[in-house]
Design a protein around this motif. Structure first.
Motif, PDB file in Angstrom:
ATOM      1  N   SER A 277       0.770   4.089  -2.897  1.00 14.14           N
ATOM      2  CA  SER A 277       0.404   5.403  -2.566  1.00 14.14           C
ATOM      3  C   SER A 277       1.675   6.463  -2.790  1.00 14.14           C
ATOM      4  O   SER A 277       1.318   7.713  -3.343  1.00 14.14           O
ATOM      5  CB  SER A 277       0.238   5.442  -0.874  1.00 14.14           C
ATOM      6  N   ARG A 278       2.930   5.883  -2.643  1.00 13.21           N
ATOM      7  CA  ARG A 278       4.011   6.978  -2.811  1.00 13.21           C
ATOM      8  C   ARG A 278       4.041   7.107  -4.322  1.00 13.21           C
ATOM      9  O   ARG A 278       4.114   8.311  -4.892  1.00 13.21           O
ATOM     10  CB  ARG A 278       5.272   6.345  -2.314  1.00 13.21           C
TER      11      ARG A 278
ATOM     12  N   VAL B 249      -5.656   5.100  -3.100  1.00  6.73           N
ATOM     13  CA  VAL B 249      -4.519   5.991  -2.522  1.00  6.73           C
ATOM     14  C   VAL B 249      -5.339   6.851  -1.603  1.00  6.73           C
ATOM     15  O   VAL B 249      -4.720   7.358  -0.483  1.00  6.73           O
ATOM     16  CB  VAL B 249      -3.806   6.709  -3.741  1.00  6.73           C
ATOM     17  N   GLN B 250      -6.434   7.417  -1.901  1.00  7.03           N
ATOM     18  CA  GLN B 250      -7.239   8.498  -1.185  1.00  7.03           C
ATOM     19  C   GLN B 250      -7.955   7.732  -0.032  1.00  7.03           C
ATOM     20  O   GLN B 250      -7.895   8.246   1.036  1.00  7.03           O
ATOM     21  CB  GLN B 250      -8.078   9.204  -2.047  1.00  7.03           C
TER      22      GLN B 250
ATOM     23  N   HIS C 106       0.970   9.309  -5.598  1.00 13.39           N
ATOM     24  CA  HIS C 106       1.296  10.673  -5.311  1.00 13.39           C
ATOM     25  C   HIS C 106       2.426  11.368  -5.904  1.00 13.39           C
ATOM     26  O   HIS C 106       2.219  12.674  -6.501  1.00 13.39           O
ATOM     27  CB  HIS C 106       1.491  10.959  -3.725  1.00 13.39           C
TER      28      HIS C 106
ATOM     29  N   GLU D  52      -7.569   4.645   1.450  1.00 16.08           N
ATOM     30  CA  GLU D  52      -6.827   3.830   2.430  1.00 16.08           C
ATOM     31  C   GLU D  52      -5.828   4.535   3.004  1.00 16.08           C
ATOM     32  O   GLU D  52      -4.984   3.881   3.961  1.00 16.08           O
ATOM     33  CB  GLU D  52      -6.456   2.517   1.724  1.00 16.08           C
ATOM     34  N   LEU D  53      -5.719   5.820   3.021  1.00 16.61           N
ATOM     35  CA  LEU D  53      -4.573   6.616   3.642  1.00 16.61           C
ATOM     36  C   LEU D  53      -4.435   6.183   5.056  1.00 16.61           C
ATOM     37  O   LEU D  53      -3.383   6.133   5.666  1.00 16.61           O
ATOM     38  CB  LEU D  53      -4.891   7.966   3.618  1.00 16.61           C
TER      39      LEU D  53
ATOM     40  N   LEU E  60       0.994  -1.278  -0.139  1.00 18.28           N
ATOM     41  CA  LEU E  60      -0.015   0.052  -0.013  1.00 18.28           C
ATOM     42  C   LEU E  60       0.800   1.092  -0.056  1.00 18.28           C
ATOM     43  O   LEU E  60       0.519   2.116  -0.593  1.00 18.28           O
ATOM     44  CB  LEU E  60      -0.912   0.036   1.280  1.00 18.28           C
ATOM     45  N   HIS E  61       1.971   1.292   0.733  1.00 17.64           N
ATOM     46  CA  HIS E  61       2.959   2.259   0.821  1.00 17.64           C
ATOM     47  C   HIS E  61       3.470   2.547  -0.401  1.00 17.64           C
ATOM     48  O   HIS E  61       3.473   3.741  -1.112  1.00 17.64           O
ATOM     49  CB  HIS E  61       4.030   2.212   1.814  1.00 17.64           C
TER      50      HIS E  61
ATOM     51  N   ARG F  80       2.602   7.159   6.647  1.00 19.64           N
ATOM     52  CA  ARG F  80       1.687   8.189   6.376  1.00 19.64           C
ATOM     53  C   ARG F  80       2.298   9.675   6.329  1.00 19.64           C
ATOM     54  O   ARG F  80       2.048  10.739   5.612  1.00 19.64           O
ATOM     55  CB  ARG F  80       0.849   8.224   7.626  1.00 19.64           C
TER      56      ARG F  80
ATOM     57  N   ARG G  80       1.525  15.177  -0.290  1.00 15.75           N
ATOM     58  CA  ARG G  80       0.382  16.132  -0.450  1.00 15.75           C
ATOM     59  C   ARG G  80       0.664  17.412  -0.124  1.00 15.75           C
ATOM     60  O   ARG G  80       0.031  18.324  -1.144  1.00 15.75           O
ATOM     61  CB  ARG G  80      -0.438  15.483   0.519  1.00 15.75           C
TER      62      ARG G  80
ATOM     63  N   ILE H 199       3.581  10.390   2.967  1.00 15.80           N
ATOM     64  CA  ILE H 199       2.529  10.761   1.977  1.00 15.80           C
ATOM     65  C   ILE H 199       2.168  12.197   2.200  1.00 15.80           C
ATOM     66  O   ILE H 199       1.697  12.769   1.341  1.00 15.80           O
ATOM     67  CB  ILE H 199       1.326   9.438   1.819  1.00 15.80           C
TER      68      ILE H 199
END
Lengths: 208, 208
Positions: free
Chosen positions: A73-74, A119-120, A77, A122-123, A69-70, A131, A138, A134
């Protein structure tokens, strides 16, 4: 809900830099699984299975589900930031650059809506360090849009009483495209991008 | 992430009409569990446990987990529609009514952000019949805002080249407040509502 076919098309694109191929296939499978069932309902076994691999093969590339997930997400973003910074750094007036930033940010969220939703939404599933990283990305997204708006105000192109609030609203409007966008729907990503660029120029009171 | 305390305060409000008390407590517990872990990772046992009840006691009120989500989604959408229709039906010009619709819709999404997130992000988990019912409620939300915009255009108050697209964007902007709003953040629901009403009047080209 993403299908294997969509994943192979639209969704494969942001992972081009991920190597080897097995690590990339696992990310694509994880996005698909998280989007369909949510992060907490997905096991590493589910993800490995979708990628046609064994759980042991998954652990060669990712120690934990959170690491997947990380990584998603990275990359998500970073791609979004790249899109915004390219528009912000282009030639032209603040009006032209803001319109281009909105068009390209909207196209990204429409085209990559499955990735963007994961990404949005499951932050909160990320641990504190991931976190924090990320959240810092943002803030750079926010700053990129805020700077264009500030430049437009300074140049007399825009009339914006609340720059921070307006920046937040502009980004929020674009991000939410990922929630409602439907590839089978009435509007293409380009059409939504053009509509939204016009609406955002109105929000900042751009001179016509 | 909602806490038990928030749930007892802000979040308890929309369920006033749900009786008996045990059925209401189960809905509040389900919202909390779905928001924290996602629909698919939550069991009816988890929900009953959060409400201080046995699984058998849950089944007296709800046959399935999906029935809980359906009930939450229906009440959430009906409350949102009520908020919009009250604003739409109030006295005043289209400009005044659109501003009031945005202010109250934003306040609802900020104040009830946990409920709104569950309702928005778990839509795909509903079965076909429940989903069709919710989609019909969403169309009525859309129509309520679209009608105010059409009236404003007809009255010469607004300048809107794409009424359907602008309606979609206005609702999307307000709904996404539920994603980013943080009760501990810099802005109150009223402040976000006032900012957004101003931005939306700009989007529709309202005469000042």
């Amino acid at each position: 809900m993403s299908t294997a076919e969509e994943t192979a098309g639209d969704e494969a694109q942001p992972w081009g830099e991920v190597t080897p191929d097995a690590a990339r296939r696992l990310l694509v499978a994880a996005v698909e699984a998280f989007a369909e069932r949510g992060y907490h309902a997905t096991t590493t076994r589910d993800i490995a299975g979708r990628a046609g691999m064994s759980p042991a093969a998954l652990y060669i590339h990712y120690r934990t589900k959170e690491e997947l997930l990380h990584r998603i997400s990275r990359i998500g973003h970073e791609k979004a930031l790249e899109v915004l910074r390219t528009a912000a750094g282009s030639e032209g007036t603040a009006t032209e650059r803001l319109a281009e930033a909105v068009r390209s940010f909207v196209r990204w969220h429409a085209g990559q809506h499955t990735v963007a939703r994961v990404v949005q939404y499951e932050l909160d599933a990320l641990g504190p360090d991931a976190r924090a990283e990320i959240v810092a990305l943002r803030r750079r997204n926010d700053a990129t849009v805020r700077e264009i708006i500030e430049e437009g105000v300074a140049a007399g192109e825009f009339d914006v009483p609340d720059v921070r609030g307006t920046t937040l609203a502009v980004l929020s409007l674009c991000i939410d495209v990922a929630r409602w966008f439907n590839a089978a729907g009435a509007r293409t990503p380009d059409e939504v991008g053009a509509l939204y660029a016009d609406l955002v120029l109105r929000m900042v009171g751009a001179q016509k």
